[in-house]
Design a protein around this motif. Structure first.
Motif, mmCIF file in Angstrom:
data_model
loop_
_atom_site.group_PDB
_atom_site.id
_atom_site.type_symbol
_atom_site.label_atom_id
_atom_site.label_comp_id
_atom_site.label_asym_id
_atom_site.label_seq_id
_atom_site.Cartn_x
_atom_site.Cartn_y
_atom_site.Cartn_z
ATOM 1 N N VAL A 111 6.547 12.396 13.060
ATOM 2 C CA VAL A 111 5.670 13.560 12.890
ATOM 3 C C VAL A 111 4.366 13.361 13.661
ATOM 4 N N HIS A 112 3.815 12.160 13.601
ATOM 5 C CA HIS A 112 2.575 11.902 14.341
ATOM 6 C C HIS A 112 2.805 12.060 15.848
ATOM 7 N N GLY A 113 3.925 11.551 16.335
ATOM 8 C CA GLY A 113 4.235 11.701 17.750
ATOM 9 C C GLY A 113 4.376 13.157 18.150
ATOM 10 N N ALA A 114 5.015 13.955 17.280
ATOM 11 C CA ALA A 114 5.168 15.385 17.561
ATOM 12 C C ALA A 114 3.821 16.092 17.561
ATOM 13 N N GLU A 119 0.541 19.573 19.261
ATOM 14 C CA GLU A 119 -0.721 20.098 18.734
ATOM 15 C C GLU A 119 -1.857 19.978 19.743
ATOM 16 N N LEU A 120 -1.888 18.886 20.476
ATOM 17 C CA LEU A 120 -2.953 18.740 21.464
ATOM 18 C C LEU A 120 -2.826 19.791 22.564
ATOM 19 N N LEU A 182 3.942 20.979 10.854
ATOM 20 C CA LEU A 182 3.568 19.574 11.016
ATOM 21 C C LEU A 182 2.304 19.253 10.206
ATOM 22 N N TYR A 183 1.372 20.204 10.170
ATOM 23 C CA TYR A 183 0.135 20.013 9.410
ATOM 24 C C TYR A 183 0.432 19.756 7.929
ATOM 25 N N GLY A 184 1.458 20.427 7.398
ATOM 26 C CA GLY A 184 1.755 20.303 5.977
ATOM 27 C C GLY A 184 2.550 19.072 5.591
ATOM 28 N N ILE A 233 -5.958 11.117 10.555
ATOM 29 C CA ILE A 233 -5.016 11.660 9.576
ATOM 30 C C ILE A 233 -3.794 10.747 9.455
ATOM 31 N N TYR A 234 -3.291 10.318 10.596
ATOM 32 C CA TYR A 234 -2.126 9.428 10.614
ATOM 33 C C TYR A 234 -2.428 8.122 9.872
#
Length: 256
Positions: A111-114, A119-120, A182-184, A233-234
């Motif tokens: 999820v962090h990689g995605a 997101e960026l 992804l935020y959730g 966050i990660y």
């Protein structure tokens, strides 16, 4: 129950789809907060005035939305006290593209990689399209975040509106829905992580940096500020997710 009108814009199919009222839209937002675990059974809702300020609607609209959710059994309303989230589990509801439980099946690294990949790019696109009205809204949300301080639930309600405002500015509703999913991710761990000392202050500082860069229309600075924010966050989510394992190991070692 249909909840896909919360975040997406449904195309006008020959006028056959009824447009959402403001109170329906707010009811959907509150349903989302419950479904993702940001609001949990027994939580007191912020007051009507506070919700109206964060969601940019009137107090009457908020009151109407709460009445809708009370009728559905999602919220308990009693005279002389704050409304509370009822003992309901809405995690099965599809909020945007996938249900929260579907997103939570992936591991944190994936999820962090995605988020870093998608997101960026989304926030980078938002730099060129963001309006002054949205920047003004972000300023107002920053002020609310500053005022609520260490109140985790209120901060997260405002945090979600802050992120959504930026995501939507990219102009691509599908990408917006994807990054909202992804935020959730692992919101229960996220809520616990944000309750740690200094967590809300750190997130607020990240948000200030992001808004300052958005106002300058500095795409490189916005993306880098968001990258640091996603890394924070990660790291906090990773540390919080690892705690039950560490506690279990301590218990085993103690009883062995």
């Amino acid at each position: 129950m249909k909840t896909d009108g919360i975040l997406t814009q449904v195309p006008n199919l020959g006028g056959s789809i009824t447009r959402q009222t403001a109170r329906d839209a707010v009811a959907d937002k509150l349903t989302t907060l419950i479904a993702t675990g940001m609001l949990r059974p027994g939580d007191e809702l912020p007051g009507e005035r506070e919700l109206a300020h964060v969601l940019h609607v009137s107090r009457e609209t908020v009151r109407g939305a709460i009445q809708i959710l009370a009728a559905k059994g999602f919220i308990e309303v009693s005279q002389g006290s704050r409304s509370r989230v009822a003992d309901v589990d809405l995690s099965h509801l599809p909020i945007t593209i996938a249900s929260p439980s579907a997103i939570d099946r992936y591991d944190l690294e994936a999820v962090h990689g995605a988020r870093l990949l998608v997101e960026l790019d989304v926030v980078g696109q938002a730099v060129d399209r963001i309006t002054q009205d949205t920047l003004d809204k972000l300023d107002a949300l920053l002020e609310v975040q500053r005022q609520v301080g260490d109140d985790t639930m209120r901060f997260l309600i405002c945090d979600r509106e802050f992120h959504l405002a930026i995501y939507r500015a990219c102009g691509n509703p599908l990408l917006c829905d994807f990054v909202v999913d992804l935020y959730g991710y692992l919101m229960d761990h996220r809520r616990h992580a944000m309750a740690m000392p200094g967590a809300t202050a750190g997130s607020y500082a990240d948000h200030v940096e992001i808004v300052d860069a958005l106002k300058r229309r500095d795409r490189v600075a916005v993306v880098e500020a968001f990258r640091r924010h996603l890394t924070h966050i990660y790291e906090t989510t990773r540390d919080m997710a690892a705690k039950p394992v560490l506690e279990e190991r301590r218990t085993v070692n103690t009883t062995a």
